[in-house]
Design an enzyme around this catalytic site. Structure first.
Site, PDB file in Angstrom:
ATOM      1  N   TYR A 141     -10.865   7.569  40.829  1.00 13.10           N
ATOM      2  CA  TYR A 141     -10.016   8.738  40.610  1.00 13.10           C
ATOM      3  C   TYR A 141      -9.315   9.142  41.890  1.00 13.10           C
ATOM      4  O   TYR A 141      -9.770   8.836  43.004  1.00 13.10           O
ATOM      5  CB  TYR A 141     -10.815   9.908  40.027  1.00 13.10           C
ATOM      6  CG  TYR A 141     -11.722  10.636  40.994  1.00 13.10           C
ATOM      7  CD1 TYR A 141     -13.052  10.261  41.143  1.00 13.10           C
ATOM      8  CD2 TYR A 141     -11.258  11.715  41.760  1.00 13.10           C
ATOM      9  CE1 TYR A 141     -13.903  10.932  42.015  1.00 13.10           C
ATOM     10  CE2 TYR A 141     -12.091  12.398  42.626  1.00 13.10           C
ATOM     11  CZ  TYR A 141     -13.420  12.002  42.760  1.00 13.10           C
ATOM     12  OH  TYR A 141     -14.245  12.655  43.622  1.00 13.10           O
ATOM     13  N   CYS A 142      -8.198   9.830  41.693  1.00 19.04           N
ATOM     14  CA  CYS A 142      -7.482  10.434  42.823  1.00 19.04           C
ATOM     15  C   CYS A 142      -7.079  11.835  42.361  1.00 19.04           C
ATOM     16  O   CYS A 142      -7.737  12.414  41.499  1.00 19.04           O
ATOM     17  CB  CYS A 142      -6.274   9.589  43.212  1.00 19.04           C
ATOM     18  SG  CYS A 142      -5.037   9.461  41.904  1.00 19.04           S
ATOM     19  N   GLY A 143      -5.995  12.374  42.913  1.00 20.55           N
ATOM     20  CA  GLY A 143      -5.595  13.717  42.506  1.00 20.55           C
ATOM     21  C   GLY A 143      -5.050  13.748  41.092  1.00 20.55           C
ATOM     22  O   GLY A 143      -5.352  14.647  40.313  1.00 20.55           O
ATOM     23  N   GLY A 187      -4.284  10.479  39.160  1.00 20.18           N
ATOM     24  CA  GLY A 187      -4.436   9.231  38.406  1.00 20.18           C
ATOM     25  C   GLY A 187      -3.475   8.150  38.869  1.00 20.18           C
ATOM     26  O   GLY A 187      -3.569   7.008  38.413  1.00 20.18           O
ATOM     27  N   TYR A 199      -8.498  14.178  39.534  1.00 19.60           N
ATOM     28  CA  TYR A 199      -9.299  15.346  39.897  1.00 19.60           C
ATOM     29  C   TYR A 199      -8.698  16.629  39.343  1.00 19.60           C
ATOM     30  O   TYR A 199      -9.411  17.526  38.914  1.00 19.60           O
ATOM     31  CB  TYR A 199      -9.399  15.410  41.429  1.00 19.60           C
ATOM     32  CG  TYR A 199     -10.283  16.534  41.928  1.00 19.60           C
ATOM     33  CD1 TYR A 199     -11.655  16.531  41.695  1.00 19.60           C
ATOM     34  CD2 TYR A 199      -9.737  17.608  42.624  1.00 19.60           C
ATOM     35  CE1 TYR A 199     -12.464  17.559  42.145  1.00 19.60           C
ATOM     36  CE2 TYR A 199     -10.535  18.647  43.085  1.00 19.60           C
ATOM     37  CZ  TYR A 199     -11.898  18.612  42.834  1.00 19.60           C
ATOM     38  OH  TYR A 199     -12.693  19.636  43.276  1.00 19.60           O
TER      39      TYR A 199
END
Ligand code: FAD
Length: 560
Positions: free
Chosen positions: A519-521, A523, A547
């Site tokens: 995951y990141c901020g 996607g 996130y």
């Protein structure tokens, strides 16, 4: 044969639209519109903004008067006139002149029912107390305004978190009132999926609204000692007591079908007047339109109620077309709606998850968080855009968006795409207006289409915010690929951290056999991570919406 006399019951959205279209199609017909209230063709959608003072003059809400409709369209409009019975055999309607208390019969060759939907007033103890209001027409708003002034109201309680309740909350706040909302469901704005509604919960709380979710009203009581409430104390099922100087009942609406039912017209499974695609009822001389009818949902094909102004206007036009010899078909509603709530806009179109599940339709979901316009141009704001689409060919089934800017434009594009039967792949091909203040060379709609196409093509496997815990319990490794600053500011429990920029050089730290959820901020970076990892022999899923979606969805309902 064209009817010589058209009688229309209800003179606002659907009724007025039918009447004016009818006149444009037939100059000779006698057209009579009867309206129970004192105003015809007024902008009920503008009522909250008038109460809040954003619309300064009541005149602005009155799109037409009986006189202007007579002058421009030669319509015979009778306000304060209620239709009380339909005699289908004789083709007459009993009308009561509410000002004079007189009754009479009016004949018709064709009859259109456009009576709308009435606000619900369920039999909750104390609901009839003074200081409780619904919002349907201009007199309602006058009464609310007078009550607020007379009682120097400072605290409003809104019962029900649908769009009228939320618009009222925003406008009451504008007038400086303290606001509490009691909503029986665990979320406001039911057409949105829970993780999208969670943005609205944050926004309400950030603006000082005392939000009670999953807590319906048990009763309305007089104020106890020290409670000081000019209207009632609203008692929630949890026992919470909300003192209110003014109460707004925003509990939904129910089609006004009494006239139709008493006349023996068919009423459908959703308790709306049943009509065919030409808006004709079970009586060949009677049509019905607007909030009072049930219609087909254009995505699921199911019967549904859709209390929205666009469909009511459209259906009025269709009924008039068919009455005056132009074949015209209603293709069902996709339910496109938009709401402003303080600094946020929320909008949706098509079916949401609950609707698709009820209809037994399989779907994929996807979240992207692009900026509303080019990030290098000042003022860019992220929006959360969600697509729902068919797993096989990718037909677009629904879309929802929340953000500060650019939300309505994306949902309108997606509403058009749903109506056109487009797939998520088609979204990639859309050529949308771009210059830095307005959009991006890859518009959010294009980006969402690309992300969905990647999923359909098997380039990436996605996972949802609600599946993370289950996947972790099944042994998946949660990998955060954001920067160190983002990681420090907040992360998913149990995650390991390898920023995307270091991933290639630190691959050895990742166990070969373990499934990875990256995951990141939003996607986007984690999609890149997944592509890298997949090509290096790892099994990787990308957390859709990243996130941002996870944090909002998991925190939104529980913040007190
Ligand atoms: P209405 O517009 O309700 O008109 C029906 C009329 O029929 C009423 O005036 C009623 O007095 C009259 N009537 C009923 N029975 C009789 C009778 N027996 N005899 C004579 N007259 C009768 N929709 C949106 O899409 N966007 C929005 O932002 C939005 N905001 C809204 C805000 C508010 C506060 C409200 C109340 C509604 C809002 N809506 C919005 C919904 C939208 O206004 C309705 O979907 C639309 O007006 C329905 O049109 P209609 O003609 O079916 O019914």
């Amino acid at each position: 044969m064209k009817p010589t006399k058209l009688l229309i019951i209800g003179g606002v959205a659907g009724g007025a639209s039918a009447a004016t279209r009818a006149r444009r199609l037939c100059e000779e017909a006698e057209i009579v519109v009867v309206e129970r209230g004192p105003f015809v063709s007024f902008a009920n959608c503008g009522l909250p903004y008038y109460l809040g003072g954003e619309i300064a003059s009541e005149d602005a809400l009155r799109i037409h008067t009986p006189e202007s409709l007579r002058a421009s369209f030669n319509l015979d409009v009778r306000v304060r006139t209620e239709a009380t019975a339909i005699n289908r055999k004789a083709r007459t309607v009993t009308l009561r002149d509410l000002a004079r208390g007189r009754e009479g019969e009016e004949s018709y060759d064709a009859l259109i029912l456009a009576p709308g939907a009435a606000p619900l007033r369920p039999p909750i103890p104390g609901i009839e107390r003074e200081g409780h209001f619904v919002v349907r027409d201009i007199p309602d708003v006058h009464q609310i305004d007078a009550w607020i002034r007379t009682h120097d109201a400072r605290r409003a309680v809104i019962v029900g978190g649908g769009y009228i309740g939320l618009e009222m909350a925003e406008q009451f706040a504008r007038r400086g009132l303290e606001i509490a909302i009691g909503e029986m469901l665990p979320q406001v704005m039911a057409p949105l999926d829970p993780e999208m509604a969670a943005w609205l919960h944050q926004e309400l709380r950030a603006n000082g609204v005392d939000l009670h979710l999953g807590d319906g009203v048990a009763g309305f009581e007089p104020a106890g000692p020290g409670e000081g409430a000019a209207a009632s104390v609203v008692v929630l099922q949890s026992g919470a007591r909300l003192p209110a100087d003014v109460v707004i009942l925003g509990l939904g609406v129910r089609p006004e079908v009494a006239l139709a039912r008493d006349a023996g017209l068919e009423i459908g499974e959703r308790r709306g007047i049943r009509v065919d695609t030409g808006m004709r009822t079970s009586d060949a001389a009677i049509w019905a339109v607007g909030d009072a009818v049930e219609i087909r949902h254009a995505v699921t094909g199911e019967w549904t109620l859709m209390a929205l102004a666009g469909p009511a206007n459209h259906q009025g036009r269709i009924a008039a077309d068919n009455i005056f010899g132009r074949e015209s078909r209603y293709r069902g509603a996709v339910g496109t709606a938009v709401l402003r709530l303080f600094s946020l806009t929320a909008a949706c179109t098509g079916a949401n998850e609950a609707t698709l599940q009820r209809a037994g339709i399989e779907y994929h979901t996807l979240h992207v968080h692009p900026q509303d316009h080019a990030g290098y141009y000042p003022g860019a704001e992220r929006l959360d855009l969600k697509l729902l689409y068919a797993p096989d060919e990718g037909r677009l089934l629904g879309a929802q968006a929340v953000g500060k800017s650019g939300v309505d434009k994306r949902i309108d594009v997606l509403a058009t795409a749903i109506r056109a039967g487009m797939s998520v792949r088609d979204l990639v091909d859309l050529e949308l207006a771009y210059s830095p203040p307005y959009g991006a060379a890859k518009d959010p709609v294009n980006l969402a289409g690309m992300a969905a196409s990647n999923q359909l093509d098997g380039l990436v496997e996605k996972t949802r915010w609600s599946d993370v815990t289950r996947l972790q319990e099944q042994g998946a490794l949660l990998l955060d690929v954001r920067t160190a600053e983002e990681w420090e500011a907040g992360r998913l429990p149990g995650a390991v951290h390898i920023p995307l920029a270091e991933l290639r050089s630190r691959l050895a730290e990742l166990p070969a056999e373990q499934e990875i959820v990256a995951y990141c901020g939003s996607g986007h970076r984690s999609y890149n991570a997944c592509r890298l990892l997949e090509q290096r022999g790892h099994r990787c899923r990308n957390l859709s919406g990243g996130y941002r979606t996870w944090r909002t969805a998991t925190a939104g309902n529980s913040e007190g």
